[in-house]
Design a protein around this motif. Structure first.
Motif, PDB file in Angstrom:
ATOM      1  N   ILE A 191     -27.090 -10.654  -6.559  1.00 50.38           N
ATOM      2  CA  ILE A 191     -27.080 -11.560  -5.405  1.00 50.38           C
ATOM      3  C   ILE A 191     -25.662 -12.062  -5.148  1.00 50.38           C
ATOM      4  O   ILE A 191     -25.181 -12.059  -4.015  1.00 50.38           O
ATOM      5  N   ILE A 192     -24.996 -12.500  -6.211  1.00 50.02           N
ATOM      6  CA  ILE A 192     -23.622 -13.000  -6.047  1.00 50.02           C
ATOM      7  C   ILE A 192     -22.708 -11.882  -5.559  1.00 50.02           C
ATOM      8  O   ILE A 192     -21.858 -12.095  -4.682  1.00 50.02           O
ATOM      9  N   ASP A 193     -22.855 -10.682  -6.116  1.00 49.30           N
ATOM     10  CA  ASP A 193     -22.056  -9.539  -5.662  1.00 49.30           C
ATOM     11  C   ASP A 193     -22.221  -9.330  -4.163  1.00 49.30           C
ATOM     12  O   ASP A 193     -21.251  -9.090  -3.433  1.00 49.30           O
ATOM     13  N   ASP A 194     -23.469  -9.407  -3.715  1.00 48.17           N
ATOM     14  CA  ASP A 194     -23.737  -9.139  -2.305  1.00 48.17           C
ATOM     15  C   ASP A 194     -23.161 -10.227  -1.412  1.00 48.17           C
ATOM     16  O   ASP A 194     -22.615  -9.943  -0.342  1.00 48.17           O
ATOM     17  N   LEU A 195     -23.276 -11.481  -1.835  1.00 49.73           N
ATOM     18  CA  LEU A 195     -22.685 -12.571  -1.069  1.00 49.73           C
ATOM     19  C   LEU A 195     -21.164 -12.442  -1.015  1.00 49.73           C
ATOM     20  O   LEU A 195     -20.541 -12.635   0.035  1.00 49.73           O
ATOM     21  N   GLU A 196     -20.583 -12.096  -2.153  1.00 46.39           N
ATOM     22  CA  GLU A 196     -19.120 -12.035  -2.246  1.00 46.39           C
ATOM     23  C   GLU A 196     -18.514 -10.954  -1.365  1.00 46.39           C
ATOM     24  O   GLU A 196     -17.378 -11.109  -0.902  1.00 46.39           O
ATOM     25  N   GLN A 197     -19.242  -9.872  -1.119  1.00 50.37           N
ATOM     26  CA  GLN A 197     -18.628  -8.771  -0.386  1.00 50.37           C
ATOM     27  C   GLN A 197     -18.257  -9.153   1.051  1.00 50.37           C
ATOM     28  O   GLN A 197     -17.363  -8.556   1.648  1.00 50.37           O
ATOM     29  N   PHE A 198     -18.938 -10.171   1.606  1.00 47.15           N
ATOM     30  CA  PHE A 198     -18.637 -10.596   2.970  1.00 47.15           C
ATOM     31  C   PHE A 198     -17.731 -11.823   3.011  1.00 47.15           C
ATOM     32  O   PHE A 198     -17.353 -12.278   4.092  1.00 47.15           O
ATOM     33  N   TRP A 224     -20.351 -17.923 -10.107  1.00 48.01           N
ATOM     34  CA  TRP A 224     -20.800 -18.779  -9.009  1.00 48.01           C
ATOM     35  C   TRP A 224     -19.761 -19.831  -8.635  1.00 48.01           C
ATOM     36  O   TRP A 224     -19.435 -20.004  -7.454  1.00 48.01           O
ATOM     37  N   GLU A 225     -19.250 -20.559  -9.607  1.00 45.47           N
ATOM     38  CA  GLU A 225     -18.279 -21.612  -9.299  1.00 45.47           C
ATOM     39  C   GLU A 225     -17.030 -21.067  -8.608  1.00 45.47           C
ATOM     40  O   GLU A 225     -16.581 -21.641  -7.617  1.00 45.47           O
ATOM     41  N   PRO A 226     -16.438 -19.948  -9.084  1.00 37.82           N
ATOM     42  CA  PRO A 226     -15.288 -19.401  -8.352  1.00 37.82           C
ATOM     43  C   PRO A 226     -15.648 -18.977  -6.925  1.00 37.82           C
ATOM     44  O   PRO A 226     -14.849 -19.161  -6.003  1.00 37.82           O
ATOM     45  N   PHE A 227     -16.847 -18.420  -6.756  1.00 38.88           N
ATOM     46  CA  PHE A 227     -17.300 -18.009  -5.424  1.00 38.88           C
ATOM     47  C   PHE A 227     -17.376 -19.214  -4.490  1.00 38.88           C
ATOM     48  O   PHE A 227     -16.841 -19.190  -3.372  1.00 38.88           O
ATOM     49  N   VAL A 228     -18.016 -20.289  -4.928  1.00 37.08           N
ATOM     50  CA  VAL A 228     -18.152 -21.481  -4.094  1.00 37.08           C
ATOM     51  C   VAL A 228     -16.802 -22.165  -3.896  1.00 37.08           C
ATOM     52  O   VAL A 228     -16.508 -22.681  -2.814  1.00 37.08           O
ATOM     53  N   ALA A 229     -15.963 -22.156  -4.930  1.00 41.05           N
ATOM     54  CA  ALA A 229     -14.658 -22.818  -4.849  1.00 41.05           C
ATOM     55  C   ALA A 229     -13.777 -22.204  -3.772  1.00 41.05           C
ATOM     56  O   ALA A 229     -12.971 -22.897  -3.152  1.00 41.05           O
ATOM     57  N   ARG A 230     -13.931 -20.911  -3.543  1.00 40.39           N
ATOM     58  CA  ARG A 230     -13.126 -20.262  -2.498  1.00 40.39           C
ATOM     59  C   ARG A 230     -13.463 -20.816  -1.117  1.00 40.39           C
ATOM     60  O   ARG A 230     -12.592 -20.882  -0.248  1.00 40.39           O
ATOM     61  N   GLY A 277     -31.098  -8.973 -10.096  1.00 41.84           N
ATOM     62  CA  GLY A 277     -30.896 -10.243 -10.786  1.00 41.84           C
ATOM     63  C   GLY A 277     -29.837 -11.074 -10.099  1.00 41.84           C
ATOM     64  O   GLY A 277     -29.330 -10.723  -9.027  1.00 41.84           O
ATOM     65  N   PRO A 278     -29.478 -12.210 -10.693  1.00 35.58           N
ATOM     66  CA  PRO A 278     -28.534 -13.137 -10.054  1.00 35.58           C
ATOM     67  C   PRO A 278     -27.159 -12.526  -9.794  1.00 35.58           C
ATOM     68  O   PRO A 278     -26.532 -12.831  -8.788  1.00 35.58           O
ATOM     69  N   GLU A 279     -26.682 -11.662 -10.700  1.00 33.55           N
ATOM     70  CA  GLU A 279     -25.354 -11.084 -10.489  1.00 33.55           C
ATOM     71  C   GLU A 279     -25.312 -10.221  -9.243  1.00 33.55           C
ATOM     72  O   GLU A 279     -24.318 -10.219  -8.505  1.00 33.55           O
TER      73      GLU A 279
END
Length: 586
Positions: free
Chosen positions: A322-329, A271-277, A318-320
């Motif tokens: 969700i993050i995977d799906d957000l990250e793909q875009f 999560w933190e690396p995703f938001v940090a980008r 699960g949460p992973e």
């Protein structure tokens, strides 16, 4: 709360004692923003307390606490997730903690242990690993643990009968051991040490009585946390509003269950690396979530976004996921909104995405483009087809900007455009469906949406006041890049060849229609910030020499003219229009 002390008539008005009554636990969502209050906030709280001390007020209203219940169970106390109001709740809790430490250090062990058991800790329960009535956010737990260690190490306190039977067990420390929470605690401790020295234990007891019983809040318990943003829009108080991004973070990690170690690992590694980008590119997760939601449901309203996202994620494991799906875009979104390099291995596609970014694209086009670029990344659409569609969208937006059409109404076009273009996908190659021709046909079928023709586009270039358009910098840069020769990668300022404020000589050169012609594309050039002021209102003969040495090809092109008048401006605008009709095809 004593009804005589209430400030409002609402039954939900409560005090700190009510909030932590019984075994209630106030939990800040694991990765909610940290404690942020500083000295000024504590001084304001002391001012409120002084009003009660001076009998100016029977009680003081602090605002609204918004929470939702997580329920209770065998060996698990009732837990209330604090959606908003954590700064106030935490400050009151820290104040009681400081009173306990100050009293214990003064030898008032009975009083300190009684206050601790009444306001700070839940009753002993079998298998309960944490017994504090406040569970702070992830980033504050290191400081929270450090404060409790100060208290339990006070001489003879941990061995006191009441304390020994139910010693404090704070959440495992995470985050740093120093920060705003610890600083505030030490500030409060210093104030209460002074109070005890001057007024004794009775003064300290009176202070705690005010903190716990006579500072009131309206406690709103939500049946569904999805309604939180709507409530914040309608509540008028100074707390930081909860954003959809905050709710999404809480939703993601609520799906981690009660395993804090798993949640913390996921938070730190994903999560933190995703938001940090987003932060690294001055982008915004909150703004990303709306176009992301529209990818799945074109009919989502912003007011209902979080509820819609929860529905989208119902089937996720699960949460992973969700993050995977957000990250793909995310790569496409950052390229479109922050200019991040996109697909270095595909220079033609990278060029077109960069153009759309530099053109100041409206956010209404994001859902369609995110879906298109992701389809390319997955190999569902060819690079040629993707580039063709991007060219068509850029042309559509640029032509509208040149003729002065505001980008209003485009949300209704682009939010469902992918579905309209690909609804016949069964048995067909997406390349057959995603073509400039089909895109133009669908867009032009919308009765209120104009796609300017070649004639309208030419008229916009030749007579429109480009300088007053938001698209000006992009248009001038693209023309510069379209000329042969070396062209720099950026434009610093826009130069008016015939200056905006005309001298007598310039008035003589252009006696009619000066104000209109001066802002047209034919009279505009890119110049460096150092050269622009130096040319200023100079006559064309002076400017011409400066242009001849310019790093910009378009300025060197103008330097070949011997005079600059209305005919020269119109001729150059016509030449630019001829080029633009090829660059941004209908």
């Amino acid at each position: 709360m004593d009804s005589k002390l209430k400030v409002t008539d609402v039954p939900e008005e409560a005090n700190f004692y009510d909030l932590v009554a019984g075994d209630n636990v106030l939990e800040i969502p694991l990765f909610q923003r940290p404690y942020m209050w500083k000295e000024s906030h504590y001084k304001a709280l002391l001012q409120d307390i002084s009003l009660i001390d001076e009998e100016t007020n029977g009680a003081v209203f602090l605002g609204v606490i918004v929470s939702f219940g997580r329920g209770s169970g065998p060996g698990r106390p009732p837990t209330w997730m604090i959606v908003d109001g954590q700064q106030r709740v935490t400050t009151l809790y820290l104040s009681v903690m400081a009173a306990v430490e100050v009293a214990a250090k003064a030898g008032e062990l009975d009083w300190a242990s009684d206050i601790m058991g009444r306001y700070l800790l839940v009753r002993p329960m079998s298998g309960l690993s944490v017994n504090t009535k406040l569970v702070p956010s992830f980033n504050d737990r290191g400081q929270f643990d450090a404060i409790w260690k100060r208290i339990v190490t006070v001489k003879n306190f941990s061995s006191h009968t009441i304390v020994a039977s139910n010693p404090p067990r704070a959440p495992s420390p995470t985050g740093t051991a120093e920060g705003l929470m610890l600083s505030q605690y030490m500030r409060i401790r210093s104030e209460l040490t002074r109070l005890l020295r001057e007024q004794g234990i009775s003064g300290l007891n009176h202070h705690v009585e005010i903190l716990t019983s006579r500072l009131s809040v309206v406690s709103i318990s939500l049946r569904d946390p999805t309604v939180a943003p709507k409530i914040f829009e309608r509540l008028n108080y100074g707390a930081e509003p909860v954003t959809v991004a905050d709710l999404v973070r809480n939703e993601v990690f609520a799906r981690s269950g009660d395993d804090a170690s798993t949640a913390m690992h996921l938070f730190g590694t994903r999560w933190e690396p995703f938001v940090a980008r987003f932060a690294d590119k001055n982008a915004d997760l909150d703004r990303f979530l709306f176009p992301y939601g529209l990818i799945y449901n074109p009919n989502i309203k912003k007011a209902d976004l979080f509820a819609a996202l929860r529905k989208i994620w119902e089937k996720f494991s699960g949460p992973e996921q969700i993050i995977d799906d957000l990250e793909q875009f995310q790569p496409a979104y950052l390229a479109l909104t922050a200019g991040e390099n996109y697909q270095d291995a595909h220079p033609a596609l990278k060029l077109r995405v960069g153009r759309i970014y530099r053109s100041g694209r409206p956010s209404s086009i994001y859902p369609f483009l995110l879906k298109l670029l992701r389809a390319f990344e997955l190999g569902d659409v060819s690079e040629a087809a993707t580039c063709g569609v991007l060219d068509a969208i850029e042309s559509f937006l640029f032509r509208r900007a040149i003729v002065g059409i505001e980008p209003t109404g485009l949300h209704a076009v682009f939010k469902g455009l992918w579905q309209e273009l690909t609804s016949e996908a069964k048995g067909k190659d997406l390349d057959e469906l995603l073509t400039p021709e089909r895109l133009r046909s669908v867009v032009r079928s919308k009765p209120t949406i104009s796609w300017p023709s070649d004639e309208e586009f030419r008229a916009g270039i030749e007579s429109g006041e480009l300088y007053r358009r938001k698209i000006a910098t992009y248009a001038i840069r693209e023309y510069e890049l379209g000329l042969e020769g070396e062209s720099p990668s950026d434009i610093h300022q826009i130069e008016h060849i015939a200056p905006q404020s005309a001298t007598e000589n310039w008035r003589a050169a252009i006696p009619d229609g000066y104000e209109k012609l001066v802002h047209t594309w034919g009279n505009l050039l890119p110049l460096t910030s150092s050269m622009n002021p130096s040319t200023g209102q100079s006559d064309f003969a002076v400017k011409r020499k400066a242009y001849a040495d310019s790093i910009f090809a378009s300025a060197r092109e103008v330097s070949k003219h011997h005079e600059w008048n209305a005919t020269a401006i119109r001729d150059r605008s016509t030449s630019i229009a001829d080029w633009a009709l090829t660059r941004w095809r209908f």
